[in-house]
Write a protein that holds these residues in place. Structure first.
Motif, PDB file in Angstrom:
ATOM      1  N   ASP A 197       0.832  -1.203   0.000  1.00 24.79           N
ATOM      2  CA  ASP A 197       0.000   0.000   0.000  1.00 24.79           C
ATOM      3  C   ASP A 197       0.870   1.258   0.000  1.00 24.79           C
ATOM      4  O   ASP A 197       0.570   2.238  -0.697  1.00 24.79           O
ATOM      5  N   LEU A 198       1.936   1.222   0.797  1.00 19.85           N
ATOM      6  CA  LEU A 198       2.837   2.378   0.858  1.00 19.85           C
ATOM      7  C   LEU A 198       3.483   2.630  -0.502  1.00 19.85           C
ATOM      8  O   LEU A 198       3.573   3.787  -0.953  1.00 19.85           O
ATOM      9  N   ALA A 199       3.943   1.559  -1.141  1.00 22.42           N
ATOM     10  CA  ALA A 199       4.556   1.719  -2.457  1.00 22.42           C
ATOM     11  C   ALA A 199       3.567   2.325  -3.449  1.00 22.42           C
ATOM     12  O   ALA A 199       3.920   3.194  -4.267  1.00 22.42           O
ATOM     13  N   GLN A 200       2.320   1.899  -3.374  1.00 19.33           N
ATOM     14  CA  GLN A 200       1.295   2.399  -4.296  1.00 19.33           C
ATOM     15  C   GLN A 200       0.988   3.873  -4.049  1.00 19.33           C
ATOM     16  O   GLN A 200       0.915   4.669  -4.992  1.00 19.33           O
ATOM     17  N   VAL A 201       0.869   4.249  -2.774  1.00 20.33           N
ATOM     18  CA  VAL A 201       0.473   5.621  -2.472  1.00 20.33           C
ATOM     19  C   VAL A 201       1.574   6.596  -2.833  1.00 20.33           C
ATOM     20  O   VAL A 201       1.307   7.746  -3.206  1.00 20.33           O
ATOM     21  N   ARG A 202       2.836   6.150  -2.761  1.00 14.11           N
ATOM     22  CA  ARG A 202       3.952   7.044  -3.087  1.00 14.11           C
ATOM     23  C   ARG A 202       3.999   7.392  -4.575  1.00 14.11           C
ATOM     24  O   ARG A 202       4.688   8.334  -4.966  1.00 14.11           O
ATOM     25  N   HIS A 203       3.285   6.623  -5.384  1.00 16.68           N
ATOM     26  CA  HIS A 203       3.187   6.976  -6.800  1.00 16.68           C
ATOM     27  C   HIS A 203       2.253   8.169  -7.019  1.00 16.68           C
ATOM     28  O   HIS A 203       2.301   8.825  -8.077  1.00 16.68           O
ATOM     29  N   HIS A 204       1.396   8.461  -6.041  1.00 13.95           N
ATOM     30  CA  HIS A 204       0.344   9.460  -6.228  1.00 13.95           C
ATOM     31  C   HIS A 204       0.543  10.717  -5.385  1.00 13.95           C
ATOM     32  O   HIS A 204       0.080  11.796  -5.781  1.00 13.95           O
ATOM     33  N   ARG A 205       1.194  10.581  -4.229  1.00 14.26           N
ATOM     34  CA  ARG A 205       1.376  11.766  -3.395  1.00 14.26           C
ATOM     35  C   ARG A 205       2.564  11.565  -2.457  1.00 14.26           C
ATOM     36  O   ARG A 205       3.025  10.444  -2.237  1.00 14.26           O
ATOM     37  N   SER A 206       3.018  12.657  -1.920  1.00  9.39           N
ATOM     38  CA  SER A 206       4.153  12.624  -1.005  1.00  9.39           C
ATOM     39  C   SER A 206       3.666  12.340   0.417  1.00  9.39           C
ATOM     40  O   SER A 206       2.713  13.001   0.895  1.00  9.39           O
ATOM     41  N   VAL A 207       4.270  11.359   1.047  1.00 15.44           N
ATOM     42  CA  VAL A 207       3.947  11.052   2.448  1.00 15.44           C
ATOM     43  C   VAL A 207       5.252  10.914   3.231  1.00 15.44           C
ATOM     44  O   VAL A 207       6.326  10.669   2.657  1.00 15.44           O
ATOM     45  N   VAL A 208       5.148  11.069   4.536  1.00 15.56           N
ATOM     46  CA  VAL A 208       6.296  10.878   5.426  1.00 15.56           C
ATOM     47  C   VAL A 208       6.374   9.408   5.798  1.00 15.56           C
ATOM     48  O   VAL A 208       5.372   8.824   6.228  1.00 15.56           O
ATOM     49  N   VAL A 209       7.536   8.794   5.615  1.00 14.35           N
ATOM     50  CA  VAL A 209       7.757   7.418   6.068  1.00 14.35           C
ATOM     51  C   VAL A 209       8.603   7.488   7.329  1.00 14.35           C
ATOM     52  O   VAL A 209       9.716   8.022   7.315  1.00 14.35           O
ATOM     53  N   LEU A 210       8.068   6.966   8.426  1.00 12.77           N
ATOM     54  CA  LEU A 210       8.756   6.994   9.717  1.00 12.77           C
ATOM     55  C   LEU A 210       9.137   5.582  10.120  1.00 12.77           C
ATOM     56  O   LEU A 210       8.273   4.719  10.297  1.00 12.77           O
ATOM     57  N   ASP A 211      10.422   5.345  10.264  1.00 18.13           N
ATOM     58  CA  ASP A 211      10.975   4.052  10.654  1.00 18.13           C
ATOM     59  C   ASP A 211      11.253   4.094  12.151  1.00 18.13           C
ATOM     60  O   ASP A 211      12.066   4.889  12.621  1.00 18.13           O
ATOM     61  N   THR A 212      10.587   3.228  12.941  1.00 17.82           N
ATOM     62  CA  THR A 212      10.723   3.273  14.402  1.00 17.82           C
ATOM     63  C   THR A 212      11.543   2.104  14.952  1.00 17.82           C
ATOM     64  O   THR A 212      11.529   1.852  16.148  1.00 17.82           O
ATOM     65  N   ARG A 213      12.270   1.420  14.076  1.00 16.04           N
ATOM     66  CA  ARG A 213      13.110   0.317  14.545  1.00 16.04           C
ATOM     67  C   ARG A 213      14.354   0.862  15.255  1.00 16.04           C
ATOM     68  O   ARG A 213      14.682   2.051  15.167  1.00 16.04           O
ATOM     69  N   ARG A 214      15.067  -0.025  15.934  1.00 14.83           N
ATOM     70  CA  ARG A 214      16.284   0.391  16.619  1.00 14.83           C
ATOM     71  C   ARG A 214      17.401   0.675  15.620  1.00 14.83           C
ATOM     72  O   ARG A 214      17.310   0.310  14.437  1.00 14.83           O
ATOM     73  N   ALA A 215      18.465   1.286  16.101  1.00 14.58           N
ATOM     74  CA  ALA A 215      19.523   1.798  15.226  1.00 14.58           C
ATOM     75  C   ALA A 215      20.158   0.705  14.382  1.00 14.58           C
ATOM     76  O   ALA A 215      20.385   0.890  13.177  1.00 14.58           O
ATOM     77  N   LEU A 216      20.473  -0.443  14.971  1.00 13.71           N
ATOM     78  CA  LEU A 216      21.135  -1.497  14.211  1.00 13.71           C
ATOM     79  C   LEU A 216      20.225  -2.087  13.148  1.00 13.71           C
ATOM     80  O   LEU A 216      20.682  -2.481  12.073  1.00 13.71           O
ATOM     81  N   GLU A 217      18.936  -2.147  13.420  1.00 14.19           N
ATOM     82  CA  GLU A 217      17.986  -2.641  12.419  1.00 14.19           C
ATOM     83  C   GLU A 217      17.950  -1.708  11.212  1.00 14.19           C
ATOM     84  O   GLU A 217      18.013  -2.139  10.054  1.00 14.19           O
ATOM     85  N   ALA A 218      17.863  -0.417  11.490  1.00 14.52           N
ATOM     86  CA  ALA A 218      17.782   0.554  10.404  1.00 14.52           C
ATOM     87  C   ALA A 218      19.099   0.641   9.645  1.00 14.52           C
ATOM     88  O   ALA A 218      19.114   0.886   8.431  1.00 14.52           O
ATOM     89  N   ALA A 219      20.219   0.447  10.332  1.00 16.37           N
ATOM     90  CA  ALA A 219      21.515   0.490   9.667  1.00 16.37           C
ATOM     91  C   ALA A 219      21.691  -0.671   8.702  1.00 16.37           C
ATOM     92  O   ALA A 219      22.353  -0.543   7.673  1.00 16.37           O
ATOM     93  N   ALA A 220      21.095  -1.806   9.017  1.00 15.57           N
ATOM     94  CA  ALA A 220      21.242  -2.992   8.172  1.00 15.57           C
ATOM     95  C   ALA A 220      20.420  -2.874   6.891  1.00 15.57           C
ATOM     96  O   ALA A 220      20.864  -3.291   5.818  1.00 15.57           O
TER      97      ALA A 220
END
Length: 453
Positions: free
Chosen positions: A359-382
């Motif tokens: 759904d996120l991939a689809q909506v980004r084709h039509h409008r700008s949205v904020v994507v917020l990643d709430t995982r811990r630092a090592l998860e996001a770094a990987a």
């Protein structure tokens, strides 16, 4: 042969142990809710005569002091630990007889803490097991960084030496029985193993298969944040915590719930994230009982803030209370069971959408949205979605003003943390969509995922 009975606390990733010979028993690292231990002892018709602590725990409030007082058992705590209660002090090399054939030998194993102890069990003189606490875990060791950066360098080297000490002094067939390592943040890494021996650990444990420098470098590189409530655990354990009060807190009606919310108190909805997203009382927060409920409540709540619990049923409320007392949140200010309509008292409910990465991939084709990643630092770094804003869940409440303006699509690794974050954002008045999906699906959905550190 003694019977070794584990008492699992999956929500905190810990185990306690009751060990008996058919007549008398000892307990290692009991959790705060000692009724489980007492019930197990009664079921096996044994009398608890000794309680052992491997260390002043950082991740939960011990039940050791209360259990010893209730049963009259000797309470064994390291002589070097500065505690405010009477105990039987023990030190490296001490041997304690339990019953007619069991003996417990004290082994100093610093590393997780400076004063950490392990306990080697022998039956008629033959070593059969070691209760290794936060020292030697299954395929890992306990974290060496929980006492702060000033101690980490020394403790990580102590941890390596302690693992080798256990491997050298115990036979290969001796069972290994750690307290941490089943999902606990006290573990440096996680293993799927549910049982092990000294011989197996010599084959798989990095502390026993790597050279010291490699072990130290790899372990330190893999450490991430730990829950904020840990800061309160060791002082509580040193004070000698009593038995918890698990009686039902006072009832809060809809008017009282509104007042508590208006006063800035925390009102936590325990329902599953799907139900919460569909309809909830405005301003309430979602910490579902299906995930690491107590860990994240304890991590995020300003310590000492009054807490009201909302649950579908009295059984769910009781479970939440049990989880909370294990981390020192002893008495919720109030509670209510029933439905969101009951708790709202005629006022309208709020809701927000749930979505998938597709759904996120689809909506980004039509409008700008904020994507917020709430995982811990090592998860996001990987691996992370390109251009996503990264704020770990445990930092979000104090960094809400860093979330860019606009519609926020919030995600984690599987949906649980995203729901907590979505409820925090909704309380702050943001337009939020909770991505309730596995992060592994993000790339397949066509989202630009950046890998590597």
């Amino acid at each position: 042969m003694p019977s070794i009975l584990p008492i699992d606390t999956p929500s905190l990733g810990d185990r306690s142990y009751l060990v008996h010979d058919g007549r008398v028993a000892f307990v290692v690292d009991p959790q705060r809710d000692i009724d489980r231990v007492l019930g197990l002892a009664a079921a096996h018709d044994v009398r608890i005569t000794h309680v052992f602590e491997t260390h002043l725990h950082n991740d939960y409030v011990t039940g050791g002091y209360a259990l010893a007082r209730r049963t009259g058992a000797a309470y064994h705590v390291n002589a070097a630990d500065p505690v405010a209660f009477d105990r039987v002090p023990v030190s490296d090399g001490d041997v304690i007889a339990v019953g007619d054939t069991m003996t417990v030998r004290v082994i100093a194993t610093p590393g997780h803490t400076h004063t950490h102890l392990s306990y080697a069990l022998a039956d008629t003189g033959e070593p059969v097991a070691v209760f290794s606490g936060g020292s030697l875990l299954y395929g890992s060791v306990g974290r060496p960084d929980l006492l702060g950066p000033a101690h980490t360098h020394d403790l990580v080297h102590h941890q390596y030496a302690s693992a080798h000490k256990l491997a050298a002094t115990l036979p290969g067939e001796a069972g290994v029985y750690p307290t941490h390592g089943f999902g606990s943040f006290c573990s440096a890494t996680q293993s799927e193993a549910r049982a092990s021996t000294i011989a197996r650990e010599k084959l798989v444990n990095p502390a026993l298969t790597r050279d010291e420098r490699t072990f130290v470098d790899e372990l330190l590189a893999g450490l991430d944040a730990w829950p904020a409530y840990y800061a309160h655990m060791a002082p509580a354990n040193a004070a000698g915590p009593g038995e918890p009060d698990l009686s039902t807190p006072e009832h809060a009606d809809a008017e009282q719930i509104r007042k508590r919310l208006a006063d800035g108190e925390w009102v936590v909805d325990l329902r599953h994230r799907v139900a919460f997203a569909a309809g909830h009382v405005a301003g309430t927060l979602n910490f579902g009982l299906d995930g690491s409920f107590a860990t994240y409540v304890g991590w995020l709540i300003p310590w000492g803030t009054p807490l009201t619990l909302l649950a579908d049923s009295p059984d769910e409320l009781a479970l939440a209370q049990r989880e909370l007392v294990r981390i020192g949140i002893d008495r919720p200010a109030a509670q209510a069971t029933g439905t969101p309509a009951d708790w709202a008292g005629g006022h309208g409910l709020e809701s927000y959408p749930r979505a998938t990465f597709a759904d996120l991939a689809q909506v980004r084709h039509h409008r700008s949205v904020v994507v917020l990643d709430t995982r811990r630092a090592l998860e996001a770094a990987a691996a992370r979605i390109q251009d996503a804003t990264h704020i770990p869940l445990h930092d979000l409440a104090r960094r809400l003003d860093e979330v860019p303006d606009g519609e926020v699509w919030v995600h984690c690794a599987a949906g649980y943390r995203a729901s907590i974050a979505a409820s925090l954002l909704a309380r702050a008045g943001r337009h939020v969509v909770a991505v309730d999906d596995d992060f592994d699906h993000a790339r397949d959905a066509g989202l630009p995922v950046v890998t590597g550190r």
